[in-house]
Structure formats: structure tokens, C-alpha cells
Scaffold this active site. Structure first.
Site, PDB file in Angstrom:
ATOM      1  N   SER A   8      10.811  87.740  37.970  1.00 51.45           N
ATOM      2  CA  SER A   8      11.295  89.182  38.186  1.00 51.45           C
ATOM      3  C   SER A   8      11.311  89.952  36.742  1.00 51.45           C
ATOM      4  O   SER A   8      11.701  89.221  35.709  1.00 51.45           O
ATOM      5  CB  SER A   8      12.710  89.103  38.507  1.00 51.45           C
ATOM      6  OG  SER A   8      13.333  90.347  38.223  1.00 51.45           O
ATOM      7  N   HIS A  33       7.592  89.776  40.898  1.00 48.41           N
ATOM      8  CA  HIS A  33       8.729  90.199  41.719  1.00 48.41           C
ATOM      9  C   HIS A  33       9.358  91.600  40.877  1.00 48.41           C
ATOM     10  O   HIS A  33       9.572  91.506  39.653  1.00 48.41           O
ATOM     11  CB  HIS A  33      10.008  89.356  41.699  1.00 48.41           C
ATOM     12  CG  HIS A  33      11.223  89.657  42.455  1.00 48.41           C
ATOM     13  ND1 HIS A  33      11.287  89.514  43.852  1.00 48.41           N
ATOM     14  CD2 HIS A  33      12.521  90.120  41.896  1.00 48.41           C
ATOM     15  CE1 HIS A  33      12.275  89.932  44.089  1.00 48.41           C
ATOM     16  NE2 HIS A  33      13.001  90.342  43.246  1.00 48.41           N
ATOM     17  N   ASP A  35      11.855  94.453  40.831  1.00 46.14           N
ATOM     18  CA  ASP A  35      13.233  94.856  41.214  1.00 46.14           C
ATOM     19  C   ASP A  35      13.589  96.639  41.030  1.00 46.14           C
ATOM     20  O   ASP A  35      13.676  97.025  40.258  1.00 46.14           O
ATOM     21  CB  ASP A  35      14.411  94.138  40.453  1.00 46.14           C
ATOM     22  CG  ASP A  35      14.475  92.832  40.960  1.00 46.14           C
ATOM     23  OD1 ASP A  35      14.687  92.540  42.252  1.00 46.14           O
ATOM     24  OD2 ASP A  35      14.502  92.056  39.879  1.00 46.14           O
ATOM     25  N   MET A  37      15.990  99.644  41.545  1.00 44.94           N
ATOM     26  CA  MET A  37      17.472  99.887  41.847  1.00 44.94           C
ATOM     27  C   MET A  37      17.587 101.082  41.541  1.00 44.94           C
ATOM     28  O   MET A  37      17.177 101.858  40.781  1.00 44.94           O
ATOM     29  CB  MET A  37      18.483  99.032  40.807  1.00 44.94           C
ATOM     30  CG  MET A  37      17.936  97.532  40.782  1.00 44.94           C
ATOM     31  SD  MET A  37      19.017  96.731  39.737  1.00 44.94           S
ATOM     32  CE  MET A  37      18.496  94.934  39.829  1.00 44.94           C
ATOM     33  N   HIS A  66      11.232  94.208  45.666  1.00 38.56           N
ATOM     34  CA  HIS A  66      12.263  94.222  46.336  1.00 38.56           C
ATOM     35  C   HIS A  66      13.085  95.757  46.266  1.00 38.56           C
ATOM     36  O   HIS A  66      13.518  95.690  44.961  1.00 38.56           O
ATOM     37  CB  HIS A  66      13.161  92.797  45.486  1.00 38.56           C
ATOM     38  CG  HIS A  66      14.606  92.804  45.739  1.00 38.56           C
ATOM     39  ND1 HIS A  66      15.422  91.902  45.132  1.00 38.56           N
ATOM     40  CD2 HIS A  66      15.373  93.320  46.977  1.00 38.56           C
ATOM     41  CE1 HIS A  66      16.670  92.091  45.646  1.00 38.56           C
ATOM     42  NE2 HIS A  66      16.632  92.711  46.588  1.00 38.56           N
ATOM     43  N   MET A  68      16.430  97.694  46.282  1.00 35.04           N
ATOM     44  CA  MET A  68      17.636  97.869  46.405  1.00 35.04           C
ATOM     45  C   MET A  68      18.147  99.467  46.353  1.00 35.04           C
ATOM     46  O   MET A  68      18.546  99.948  45.292  1.00 35.04           O
ATOM     47  CB  MET A  68      18.254  97.102  45.185  1.00 35.04           C
ATOM     48  CG  MET A  68      18.257  95.474  45.317  1.00 35.04           C
ATOM     49  SD  MET A  68      18.224  94.811  43.720  1.00 35.04           S
ATOM     50  CE  MET A  68      16.777  94.694  43.206  1.00 35.04           C
ATOM     51  N   MET A 137      19.790  86.501  48.603  1.00 34.52           N
ATOM     52  CA  MET A 137      20.357  86.963  47.388  1.00 34.52           C
ATOM     53  C   MET A 137      21.443  85.562  47.082  1.00 34.52           C
ATOM     54  O   MET A 137      22.242  85.196  47.823  1.00 34.52           O
ATOM     55  CB  MET A 137      21.093  88.218  47.441  1.00 34.52           C
ATOM     56  CG  MET A 137      20.112  89.468  47.589  1.00 34.52           C
ATOM     57  SD  MET A 137      18.802  89.770  46.402  1.00 34.52           S
ATOM     58  CE  MET A 137      19.711  89.467  44.845  1.00 34.52           C
ATOM     59  N   ASP A 175      16.878  84.620  45.472  1.00 34.66           N
ATOM     60  CA  ASP A 175      16.792  85.457  44.174  1.00 34.66           C
ATOM     61  C   ASP A 175      18.259  85.504  43.616  1.00 34.66           C
ATOM     62  O   ASP A 175      19.185  85.759  44.242  1.00 34.66           O
ATOM     63  CB  ASP A 175      16.283  86.869  44.879  1.00 34.66           C
ATOM     64  CG  ASP A 175      16.172  87.950  43.601  1.00 34.66           C
ATOM     65  OD1 ASP A 175      16.388  87.659  42.469  1.00 34.66           O
ATOM     66  OD2 ASP A 175      16.001  89.096  43.913  1.00 34.66           O
TER      67      ASP A 175
HETATM   68  C1  DX5 Z   1      19.138  91.187  41.047  1.00 34.93           C
HETATM   69  C2  DX5 Z   1      17.499  91.090  41.158  1.00 34.93           C
HETATM   70  C3  DX5 Z   1      16.892  89.829  40.644  1.00 34.93           C
HETATM   71  C4  DX5 Z   1      17.228  89.398  39.400  1.00 34.93           C
HETATM   72  C5  DX5 Z   1      17.192  87.962  39.106  1.00 34.93           C
HETATM   73  O1  DX5 Z   1      19.647  92.256  41.556  1.00 34.93           O
HETATM   74  O2  DX5 Z   1      17.215  91.223  42.526  1.00 34.93           O
HETATM   75  O3  DX5 Z   1      15.579  89.654  40.962  1.00 34.93           O
HETATM   76  O4  DX5 Z   1      16.290  90.020  38.542  1.00 34.93           O
HETATM   77  O5  DX5 Z   1      17.675  87.499  37.721  1.00 34.93           O
HETATM   78  P1  DX5 Z   1      17.804  86.246  37.375  1.00 34.93           P
HETATM   79  O6  DX5 Z   1      16.636  85.283  37.525  1.00 34.93           O
HETATM   80  O7  DX5 Z   1      18.217  86.364  35.806  1.00 34.93           O
HETATM   81  O8  DX5 Z   1      18.867  86.039  38.195  1.00 34.93           O
HETATM   82 ZN    ZN Z   2      15.234  90.939  43.161  1.00 36.66          ZN
END
Ligand code: DX5
Ligand code: ZN
Length: 220
Positions: A8, A33, A35, A37, A66, A68, A137, A175
Site C-alpha cells: 500500500s 494498492h 488508498d 481517502m 481502494h 474510501m 479490512m 487489508d
Molecule cells: C487503511 C488502508 C490500508 C493501509 C494498510 O485504511 O486501507 O491499505 O494502508 O496499512 P498497514 O499495512 O500499515 O496496516
Molecule cells: Zn487499503
């Protein structure tokens, strides 16, 4: 079982993102990956389609986006244009889950549905056959570097059973909080695709970390 490791970029050095994705690709990653947000669906703000398009030319690997964000639909075409290979979203963030899945596929991307630790798998009842990916998750979304929540393990096993019953090659991704020392346990529960942010980007040698993860999975 084919296992995939998806670093990620949330834990990468954002000032050197192109270099960072090239480094994890060279280190043996299977996916990147990404992310997204929005400071609305989750209490953090990251990057959007512009940054996705900017890293796209740096690697051949599929970009595993991903989302969010809430609402979801408007961003689907933006991320498809930006080169996403997989687009996953949270059912709570879309008013019309089936429509959003169809929209992702119409744009030529693989579609994934994401489950927070407290989101029931019943959202798979009428969607699973249409999905390419189920993403569970193992932390509450919003931040990297959190602790793996062990109560997700039986849920992974439950999702694995549902996927096997469908008999299609639907990926089961997990994840949050995944590291070399718990990846085998997550795999034994039934996952085949592992997101790891801080465990990989927080390590000195990305290739050694990914190699360590694969050896714990029994594949090298
Ligand atoms: C959290 C993200 C993850 C995050 C995972 O909301 O969706 O992808 O980056 O990070 P680690 O592996 O550090 O838990
Ligand atoms: Zn993620």
C-alpha cells in the site's frame, strides 16, 4: 494457491512516489494498492485520480484502487481513466451497490467490495457472483500502521467458503496490520491477496521483506 502481495503506497514516501512504486515492483510486488481517502467516509485525506495517472507509467503492475470515499460513482470513471485495474468500494458508501459494481465493470475494471471489521458479509448475498475481489479490512479504515484485528480471521474463513461455493476465481484480499509474522495465519484462514503498507514501506529492504512474506506463505 496463488498468493499476491499488494504494497500500500499509503506508507510510501509521497515526495518520491514514482521511485517508490518502481522499487516495490522490482522487489517482487504483485499489485500496487492505492488508498483513496476523502475526509468524509474516513477521517483522513489522501490522493485522487491525478496521482493515480501520474504513477501509472512507472509500473506495469495492476493498480488496486481502494476507494474510501462517499459518494463513490463519480470517481469510478475518473480512476478508470487514470489507469486503475481494480476498483473496490465500501457498500456503506454507495446508495446503489449493484449499480456501482456494474459501473466499475462497464469501465473495463475489476470490481471489489470492501468490508470493514463490523460490516456483515451479508452484503455478498446478492453481489458475490458479480465481483472479482472481496476485500476484508482487518483494521478500521483511515490510517496505516494499525494493529491487525484478530476477530477478522473467522470472517476470512467465512468469506473463503462463500467464494469456493461460487466456484469462480474471485480474489480474497485482506487489508490492515499484515506483516511477515501474521501473514501465514491470514493465508491459513483463506486469504490469497495481502495488502501491506507499513510492513513493506517501513522496512529498509523491500525485496527482503516481500521475500520473507513469501517464504512464510511457503512459496519462494
Ligand atoms: C487503511 C488502508 C490500508 C493501509 C494498510 O485504511 O486501507 O491499505 O494502508 O496499512 P498497514 O499495512 O500499515 O496496516
Ligand atoms: Zn487499503
Amino acid at each position: 494457491m496463488a498468493y499476491r502481495i499488494a504494497p500500500s503506497i499509503l506508507s510510501a514516501d509521497f515526495a518520491r512516489l514514482g521511485e517508490e512504486v518502481r522499487a516495490v515492483a522490482a522487489a517482487g510486488a504483485d499489485l500496487i494498492h492505492f488508498d483513496v481517502m476523502d475526509n468524509h467516509y474516513v477521517p483522513n485525506l489522501t490522493v485522487g485520480p491525478l496521482v493515480c495517472a501520474a504513477i501509472r507509467p512507472h509500473v506495469q503492475l495492476p493498480l488496486d484502487v481502494h476507494l474510501m470515499v462517499k459518494p463513490v460513482d463519480r470517481l469510478v470513471s475518473e480512476f478508470a481513466k487514470a489507469g486503475a485495474g481494480i476498483i473496490s468500494f465500501h457498500p456503506e458508501a454507495s446508495e446503489h451497490v449493484d449499480r456501482t459494481i456494474a459501473l466499475i465493470k462497464e469501465h473495463g475494471c475489476k470490481a471489489g467490495l470492501v468490508f470493514n471489521p463490523a460490516t456483515p458479509l451479508s452484503f455478498l448475498d446478492h453481489t458475490l457472483e458479480k465481483l472479482d475481489l472481496v476485500l476484508l479490512m482487518s483494521v478500521n479504515p483511515g490510517f496505516g500502521g494499525q494493529q491487525f484485528i484478530p476477530s477478522v480471521l473467522p470472517k476470512i474463513a467465512d468469506a473463503r467458503k462463500r467464494i469456493d461455493a461460487v466456484g469462480k476465481p474471485i480474489w480474497l484480499e485482506v487489508d490492515g496490520g499484515i506483516k511477515a509474522d501474521n501473514i501465514a495465519q491470514v493465508a491459513r484462514a483463506g486469504a490469497d491477496t495481502f495488502v501491506a503498507g507499513s510492513a513493506i514501506f517501513g522496512s529498509k529492504d523491500y525485496a527482503a521483506t516481500i521475500r520473507d512474506m513469501r517464504s512464510r506463505l511457503g512459496v519462494l
